[in-house]
Design an enzyme around this catalytic site. Sequence first.
Site, mmCIF file in Angstrom:
data_model
loop_
_atom_site.group_PDB
_atom_site.id
_atom_site.type_symbol
_atom_site.label_atom_id
_atom_site.label_comp_id
_atom_site.label_asym_id
_atom_site.label_seq_id
_atom_site.Cartn_x
_atom_site.Cartn_y
_atom_site.Cartn_z
ATOM 1 N N GLY A 16 0.833 -1.205 0.000
ATOM 2 C CA GLY A 16 0.000 0.000 0.000
ATOM 3 C C GLY A 16 0.867 1.255 0.000
ATOM 4 N N GLY A 17 2.043 1.162 -0.611
ATOM 5 C CA GLY A 17 3.022 2.255 -0.529
ATOM 6 C C GLY A 17 2.819 3.382 -1.527
ATOM 7 N N GLY A 20 -1.419 7.578 0.615
ATOM 8 C CA GLY A 20 -1.641 7.802 2.045
ATOM 9 C C GLY A 20 -0.404 7.658 2.916
ATOM 10 N N ARG A 41 -2.362 -2.794 -5.702
ATOM 11 C CA ARG A 41 -2.994 -3.384 -6.880
ATOM 12 C C ARG A 41 -2.914 -2.485 -8.107
ATOM 13 N NH1 ARG A 41 -8.612 -4.048 -3.974
ATOM 14 N NH2 ARG A 41 -7.850 -2.000 -3.351
ATOM 15 N N TYR A 149 -8.470 0.290 17.512
ATOM 16 C CA TYR A 149 -9.582 -0.638 17.778
ATOM 17 C C TYR A 149 -9.187 -2.096 17.526
ATOM 18 C CZ TYR A 149 -10.814 0.129 12.768
ATOM 19 O OH TYR A 149 -10.812 0.228 11.396
ATOM 20 N N LYS A 164 -7.528 -6.383 12.031
ATOM 21 C CA LYS A 164 -6.439 -5.704 12.740
ATOM 22 C C LYS A 164 -6.096 -6.432 14.045
ATOM 23 C CE LYS A 164 -5.797 -2.023 10.019
ATOM 24 N NZ LYS A 164 -4.590 -1.827 9.211
ATOM 25 N N GLY A 191 -3.967 6.824 15.325
ATOM 26 C CA GLY A 191 -5.287 7.442 15.436
ATOM 27 C C GLY A 191 -5.590 8.073 14.093
HETATM 28 C C1 HXC Z 1 -21.243 -2.483 1.862
HETATM 29 C C2 HXC Z 1 -19.590 -2.981 0.294
HETATM 30 C C3 HXC Z 1 -19.163 -1.641 0.298
HETATM 31 C C4 HXC Z 1 -19.841 -0.707 1.170
HETATM 32 C C5 HXC Z 1 -17.925 -2.764 -1.089
HETATM 33 N N1 HXC Z 1 -18.817 -3.630 -0.589
HETATM 34 N N2 HXC Z 1 -18.105 -1.551 -0.559
HETATM 35 N N3 HXC Z 1 -20.626 -3.406 1.059
HETATM 36 N N4 HXC Z 1 -20.863 -1.172 1.934
HETATM 37 N N5 HXC Z 1 -19.471 0.563 1.250
HETATM 38 C C6 HXC Z 1 -18.963 -5.044 -0.938
HETATM 39 C C7 HXC Z 1 -19.202 -5.256 -2.429
HETATM 40 O O1 HXC Z 1 -20.559 -5.036 -2.789
HETATM 41 C C8 HXC Z 1 -18.778 -6.729 -2.565
HETATM 42 O O2 HXC Z 1 -19.758 -7.590 -2.045
HETATM 43 C C9 HXC Z 1 -17.615 -6.837 -1.606
HETATM 44 O O3 HXC Z 1 -17.762 -5.757 -0.674
HETATM 45 C C10 HXC Z 1 -16.278 -6.711 -2.298
HETATM 46 O O4 HXC Z 1 -16.310 -5.493 -3.040
HETATM 47 P P1 HXC Z 1 -15.277 -5.211 -4.224
HETATM 48 O O5 HXC Z 1 -15.498 -3.808 -4.668
HETATM 49 O O6 HXC Z 1 -15.318 -6.311 -5.224
HETATM 50 O O7 HXC Z 1 -13.896 -5.372 -3.407
HETATM 51 P P2 HXC Z 1 -12.459 -4.899 -3.758
HETATM 52 O O8 HXC Z 1 -12.364 -4.377 -5.170
HETATM 53 O O9 HXC Z 1 -11.556 -5.970 -3.340
HETATM 54 O O10 HXC Z 1 -12.274 -3.577 -2.815
HETATM 55 C C11 HXC Z 1 -12.048 -3.710 -1.435
HETATM 56 C C12 HXC Z 1 -12.723 -2.596 -0.634
HETATM 57 C C13 HXC Z 1 -12.389 -1.178 -1.213
HETATM 58 C C14 HXC Z 1 -12.274 -2.741 0.812
HETATM 59 C C15 HXC Z 1 -14.246 -2.772 -0.731
HETATM 60 O O11 HXC Z 1 -12.949 -0.149 -0.409
HETATM 61 C C16 HXC Z 1 -10.900 -0.950 -1.334
HETATM 62 O O12 HXC Z 1 -10.279 -1.271 -2.352
HETATM 63 N N6 HXC Z 1 -10.242 -0.380 -0.287
HETATM 64 C C17 HXC Z 1 -8.771 -0.171 -0.262
HETATM 65 C C18 HXC Z 1 -8.355 1.101 0.395
HETATM 66 C C19 HXC Z 1 -8.970 1.378 1.748
HETATM 67 O O13 HXC Z 1 -10.004 0.819 2.107
HETATM 68 N N7 HXC Z 1 -8.370 2.299 2.452
HETATM 69 C C20 HXC Z 1 -8.845 2.737 3.768
HETATM 70 C C21 HXC Z 1 -8.048 2.147 4.845
HETATM 71 S S1 HXC Z 1 -8.440 3.062 6.240
HETATM 72 P P3 HXC Z 1 -20.832 -8.354 -3.007
HETATM 73 O O14 HXC Z 1 -21.602 -9.210 -2.080
HETATM 74 O O15 HXC Z 1 -21.662 -7.259 -3.668
HETATM 75 O O16 HXC Z 1 -20.024 -9.154 -4.009
HETATM 76 C C22 HXC Z 1 -8.220 2.196 7.647
HETATM 77 C C23 HXC Z 1 -8.199 3.138 8.829
HETATM 78 C C24 HXC Z 1 -8.784 2.682 10.094
HETATM 79 O O17 HXC Z 1 -8.078 1.027 7.653
HETATM 80 C C25 HXC Z 1 -8.939 3.748 11.170
HETATM 81 C C26 HXC Z 1 -9.228 5.160 10.715
HETATM 82 C C27 HXC Z 1 -9.370 6.213 11.774
HETATM 83 P P1 NAP Z 2 -4.985 4.211 1.875
HETATM 84 O O1 NAP Z 2 -4.237 5.338 1.254
HETATM 85 O O2 NAP Z 2 -6.294 3.828 1.297
HETATM 86 O O3 NAP Z 2 -4.002 2.967 1.919
HETATM 87 C C1 NAP Z 2 -4.380 1.647 1.726
HETATM 88 C C2 NAP Z 2 -3.481 1.062 0.674
HETATM 89 O O4 NAP Z 2 -3.666 -0.345 0.613
HETATM 90 C C3 NAP Z 2 -3.721 1.618 -0.738
HETATM 91 O O5 NAP Z 2 -2.498 2.042 -1.299
HETATM 92 C C4 NAP Z 2 -4.260 0.420 -1.511
HETATM 93 O O6 NAP Z 2 -3.819 0.465 -2.875
HETATM 94 C C5 NAP Z 2 -3.613 -0.741 -0.749
HETATM 95 N N1 NAP Z 2 -4.359 -1.989 -0.906
HETATM 96 C C6 NAP Z 2 -5.671 -2.205 -0.673
HETATM 97 N N2 NAP Z 2 -5.992 -3.466 -0.979
HETATM 98 C C7 NAP Z 2 -4.844 -4.064 -1.381
HETATM 99 C C8 NAP Z 2 -4.538 -5.366 -1.838
HETATM 100 N N3 NAP Z 2 -5.471 -6.316 -1.900
HETATM 101 N N4 NAP Z 2 -3.249 -5.646 -2.189
HETATM 102 C C9 NAP Z 2 -2.307 -4.685 -2.120
HETATM 103 N N5 NAP Z 2 -2.535 -3.439 -1.707
HETATM 104 C C10 NAP Z 2 -3.804 -3.133 -1.349
HETATM 105 O O7 NAP Z 2 -5.256 4.517 3.431
HETATM 106 P P2 NAP Z 2 -4.289 4.952 4.632
HETATM 107 O O8 NAP Z 2 -5.128 5.776 5.521
HETATM 108 O O9 NAP Z 2 -3.000 5.468 4.121
HETATM 109 O O10 NAP Z 2 -4.040 3.559 5.381
HETATM 110 C C11 NAP Z 2 -2.738 3.013 5.528
HETATM 111 C C12 NAP Z 2 -2.712 2.118 6.760
HETATM 112 O O11 NAP Z 2 -2.913 2.892 7.924
HETATM 113 C C13 NAP Z 2 -3.772 1.034 6.768
HETATM 114 O O12 NAP Z 2 -3.232 -0.152 7.330
HETATM 115 C C14 NAP Z 2 -4.820 1.599 7.684
HETATM 116 O O13 NAP Z 2 -5.611 0.609 8.271
HETATM 117 C C15 NAP Z 2 -3.927 2.292 8.699
HETATM 118 N N6 NAP Z 2 -4.598 3.308 9.498
HETATM 119 C C16 NAP Z 2 -4.914 4.508 8.939
HETATM 120 C C17 NAP Z 2 -5.502 5.471 9.720
HETATM 121 C C18 NAP Z 2 -5.829 6.843 9.183
HETATM 122 O O14 NAP Z 2 -6.369 7.669 9.911
HETATM 123 N N7 NAP Z 2 -5.508 7.145 7.933
HETATM 124 C C19 NAP Z 2 -5.802 5.202 11.060
HETATM 125 C C20 NAP Z 2 -5.487 3.959 11.590
HETATM 126 C C21 NAP Z 2 -4.878 3.020 10.792
HETATM 127 P P3 NAP Z 2 -4.613 -0.226 -4.096
HETATM 128 O O15 NAP Z 2 -6.038 0.186 -3.973
HETATM 129 O O16 NAP Z 2 -3.893 0.309 -5.291
HETATM 130 O O17 NAP Z 2 -4.408 -1.697 -3.968
#
Ligand code: HXC
Ligand code: NAP
Length: 289
Positions: A16-17, A20, A41, A149, A164, A191
Amino acid sequence: MFQGRLFEGKIFVITGGGTGLGRSMAHYFMSLGARVVISSRKQDVLEQAARELAQETGGQVLPIPCDVRSYDQVENMLAQTISHFGLPDGLVNNAAGNFLSPTERLSHRAFDAVVDIVLKGSYNCTLAFGKKWISEKKPAVVLNIVTTYAWTGSAYVVPSACGKAGVLALTRSLAVEWAKYGIRMNAIAPGPFPTKGAWDRLFPPQLSEALKPEIRVPLKRVGHHQELANLAAYLMSDFSAYINGEVITIDGGEWLMGAGQFNWVERVATPDMWDELEKTIRAADEKRA
Ligand code: HXC
Ligand code: NAP
């Protein structure tokens, strides 16, 4: 925090480099002399980030597309890293997936999607890299990015909380088991640090005012990326050589704010109320005496 070429000769892989916090860590590690692989990806996102990072830091970076949910792709990413830079010295399991949703609205595929990125992705990378480090007798360091969390749990992000928590268990377990191979393993629990990936999925516009993270943080602000990058650099460096199996929280006091029973008193009891409140409390004591 660090100066000079702290990471000269070091090779680090950050999942995920390209975006963010992962990108911010890559930037700082490269500024300190590391050669860095950024992996995720989306090839176009990675390539653009790599170009910018190289320009900004003058360092070396290799973008490698890889879905961490696939063990074969992870092995392939490691093989490419080795043939381009050499055997890595460290891995940052930073890739994650997450979104806000009531759990009963999730399909089982949605639950899988998040847990597979967070937990399976982290153990796939750790296992592939660990096997190689052990067979090559190379000391190394792993840093897992979790969240607070991981130990409290959280409503509305249940798959992420489960994933997590698993990554934290992985951290503490392998810190002990693989110490004999010279492999250290720690975690950071951030956080709120504004990133597009997290904010788009966790603070949609309809809720963002009410959920404003600054309100819940005793320091009344979100984190700066450089603050997290500083901590990550420390944990990836030999300065932290005796830290193993630890999770370090960097959240301005946010999770403890939610935990302490009377932490919210200042919301209702303003400083000018305390003379009156003390009188009332003392009077109740006197009545009992
Ligand atoms: C309900 C959802 C949904 C939503 C997707 N789905 N989004 N369901 N509400 N908002 C469902 C889809 O309908 C599908 O189910 C299944 O999830 C898989 O969806 P895909 O789109 O095929 O998945 P994929 O392409 O693998 O994408 C994964 C993802 C997406 C998690 C859904 O958001 C993503 O690529 N995220 C990567 C980056 C990311 O999330 N960054 C944030 C990290 S922040 P069905 O049944 O329809 O097939 C973090 C911080 C924590 O972790 C703390 C912060 C303070
Ligand atoms: P982000 O920019 O969305 O980073 C997530 C990264 O993961 C993206 O670069 C995404 O790239 C990659 N990723 C997702 N699915 C993947 C897969 N299947 N294979 C390879 N890479 C994948 O969000 P961020 O806030 O910087 O989060 C970074 C980390 O910090 C995460 O572990 C998150 O849980 C943690 N964190 C963040 C916060 C916050 O406040 N931001 C707080 C607590 C913890 P692609 O979509 O291109 O794959």
